[in-house]
Design an enzyme around this catalytic site. Structure first.
Site, mmCIF file in Angstrom:
data_model
loop_
_atom_site.group_PDB
_atom_site.id
_atom_site.type_symbol
_atom_site.label_atom_id
_atom_site.label_comp_id
_atom_site.label_asym_id
_atom_site.label_seq_id
_atom_site.Cartn_x
_atom_site.Cartn_y
_atom_site.Cartn_z
ATOM 1 N N GLU A 118 45.118 43.318 21.567
ATOM 2 C CA GLU A 118 43.776 43.852 21.791
ATOM 3 C C GLU A 118 42.925 43.791 20.518
ATOM 4 O O GLU A 118 41.740 43.497 20.575
ATOM 5 C CB GLU A 118 43.844 45.295 22.325
ATOM 6 C CG GLU A 118 44.276 45.379 23.776
ATOM 7 C CD GLU A 118 43.314 44.657 24.736
ATOM 8 O OE1 GLU A 118 42.122 44.519 24.413
ATOM 9 O OE2 GLU A 118 43.772 44.227 25.807
ATOM 10 N N CYS A 176 35.512 34.999 38.505
ATOM 11 C CA CYS A 176 34.119 35.452 38.380
ATOM 12 C C CYS A 176 33.605 35.052 36.992
ATOM 13 O O CYS A 176 33.237 35.885 36.174
ATOM 14 C CB CYS A 176 34.038 36.962 38.591
ATOM 15 S SG CYS A 176 32.362 37.548 38.855
ATOM 16 N N CYS A 178 37.477 34.415 45.911
ATOM 17 C CA CYS A 178 37.530 35.716 45.216
ATOM 18 C C CYS A 178 38.045 36.799 46.164
ATOM 19 O O CYS A 178 37.572 36.920 47.295
ATOM 20 C CB CYS A 178 36.130 36.080 44.722
ATOM 21 S SG CYS A 178 36.059 37.727 43.993
ATOM 22 N N CYS A 237 31.217 41.930 47.851
ATOM 23 C CA CYS A 237 30.414 41.638 46.657
ATOM 24 C C CYS A 237 28.918 41.554 46.992
ATOM 25 O O CYS A 237 28.484 40.682 47.746
ATOM 26 C CB CYS A 237 30.872 40.331 46.013
ATOM 27 S SG CYS A 237 29.899 39.942 44.546
HETATM 28 S S1 SF4 Z 1 32.364 37.234 44.990
HETATM 29 FE FE1 SF4 Z 1 31.334 38.511 43.483
HETATM 30 S S2 SF4 Z 1 32.992 39.307 42.198
HETATM 31 FE FE2 SF4 Z 1 33.805 37.555 43.339
HETATM 32 S S3 SF4 Z 1 33.488 35.758 42.034
HETATM 33 FE FE3 SF4 Z 1 31.710 35.910 43.368
HETATM 34 S S4 SF4 Z 1 30.242 37.087 42.163
HETATM 35 FE FE4 SF4 Z 1 32.238 37.437 41.234
#
Ligand code: SF4
Length: 357
Positions: free
Chosen positions: A50, A203, A213, A219
């Site tokens: 980190e 993302c 995703c 989203c």
């Molecule tokens: S759906 Fe939303 S969280 Fe997922 S990659 Fe696309 S912008 Fe990012």
């Protein structure tokens, strides 16, 4: 796998299912399968990773991490290392105050805590060089505590998930609140790493792979078509440019004159070339060569960018006299002991210019 279409709100459980399949393999990480089998991460390795990762990428850190942990496998080993060895091993990673704090922290953990990192946020944040982000990351990843970890990846994911258009850094508290609300009581460490991985691999800043995703259904930015605009950022002020001079002095035998920089300030405690102050005055910086000689100006300049300014360094060359008497902060490094990789990047650039002449 759950029915993603049933999600109306982002859920950690969906993300964790994705993480179980797609977690990045990182040298300091315990895989979700091993974690489920009861294996715990080594807090020393999590802390070291980190600190190294602040302001830097995983790709840039991996080799440094391997070298540090091979040479100093425990915090007690690192605490016992000479300062110069650690600073030299850190050279090239930048932000050298972090290396000095790394050593301070290792010595406090070794001496005051018997070599065992405190396992709470409050205990961790009391250590040298550990700020709110690092304390949260170590609490979550090393000790599976329900801490909210907000790095650049997490900020981006939260801004998109909730379609937040308030620019950074103003939006930070709001993004943190969203990230905290999503952090589960079960597997908070894996959750923190899962959000980071989602930001790093799916993302991504320019081309989010929304189609694969795990949070695509809830989203908000995906629904609004605004994902690639987010997160918004307050425009940064242009960086000023400073100028300076470095003096490369080499003896006939090939030995180099180097200087240890003061502990405080930029590149503090690192070895570098003697040189002038760095000034943003349009006039040339006052020359202050380390000895009188026929200094020759190299026909090229070093250009380097720090967090808050650009730097242009002129490079002067001269032969180091055989009878040169080094001052306390100066060292004449024998040709065979000189390793350009021990120098911070900006100083190495001056060496590379000399080599390329
Ligand atoms: S759906 Fe939303 S969280 Fe997922 S990659 Fe696309 S912008 Fe990012």
């Amino acid at each position: 796998m759950r029915d993603l279409n049933s999600q109306s709100q982002p859920q950690s459980s969906i993300l964790l299912e994705w993480y179980d399949q797609h977690a990045r393999s990182l040298p300091w990480r315990i895989s979700p399968a091993d974690r489920a089998a009861g294996v715990w991460p080594d807090p020393y390795r999590i802390w070291l990773s980190e600190v190294m990762l602040q302001q830097t990428t995983v790709a840039a850190v991996k080799d440094y991490f391997h070298r540090f942990t091979s040479r100093w496998p425990t915090v007690a080993d690192l605490a016992a290392a000479p300062d110069a060895d650690v600073m030299a091993e850190w050279a090239g990673l930048g932000y050298y105050a972090r290396a000095r704090n790394l050593l301070k922290c290792a010595r406090v953990v070794a001496q005051d805590y018997g070599g065992i990192f405190p396992n709470t946020y409050d205990g961790l944040i009391a250590l040298p060089g550990i700020g709110p982000y690092t304390a949260a990351a170590i609490s979550a990843i090393a000790f599976d505590r329900q801490a909210t970890v907000l790095d650049g990846n997490v900020e981006r994911v939260m801004a998109r998930l909730y379609d937040i258009h308030v620019p950074l850094p103003t939006s930070k508290p709001q993004l943190k609140e969203k990230a905290a609300a999503l952090t589960p009581a079960e597997r908070p460490g894996d959750h923190a790493q899962a959000v980071m991985d989602l930001g790093a691999t799916i993302c991504t800043p320019r081309n989010p792979a929304c189609g694969i995703c795990p949070w695509r259904t809830p989203c908000a930015a995906r629904a609004a078509g605004t994902a690639t605009e987010l997160p918004k950022k307050t425009p940064k002020k242009p960086k000023p440019t400073r100028i300076g001079i470095v003096y490369l002095a080499r003896s006939a035998a090939g030995d180099w004159l180097l200087e240890q920089r003061p502990d405080k300030g930029l590149l503090g405690g690192m070895l570098g070339w003697p040189g002038s102050d760095w000034t943003d005055s349009p006039d040339s910086p006052a020359p202050a060569p380390p000895f009188e000689a026929d200094w020759q100006l190299l026909n090229a300049e070093v250009r380097h960018t720090f967090t808050h300014f650009h730097l242009i360094l002129r490079v002067m060359l001269a032969e180091l006299p055989a009878e040169f008497a080094a001052e306390e902060n100066q060292r004449v490094i024998a040709r065979h002991d000189f390793k350009p990789t021990d120098l911070p990047t900006v100083m190495r650039k001056a060496f590379d210019l000399w080599k390329g002449c």
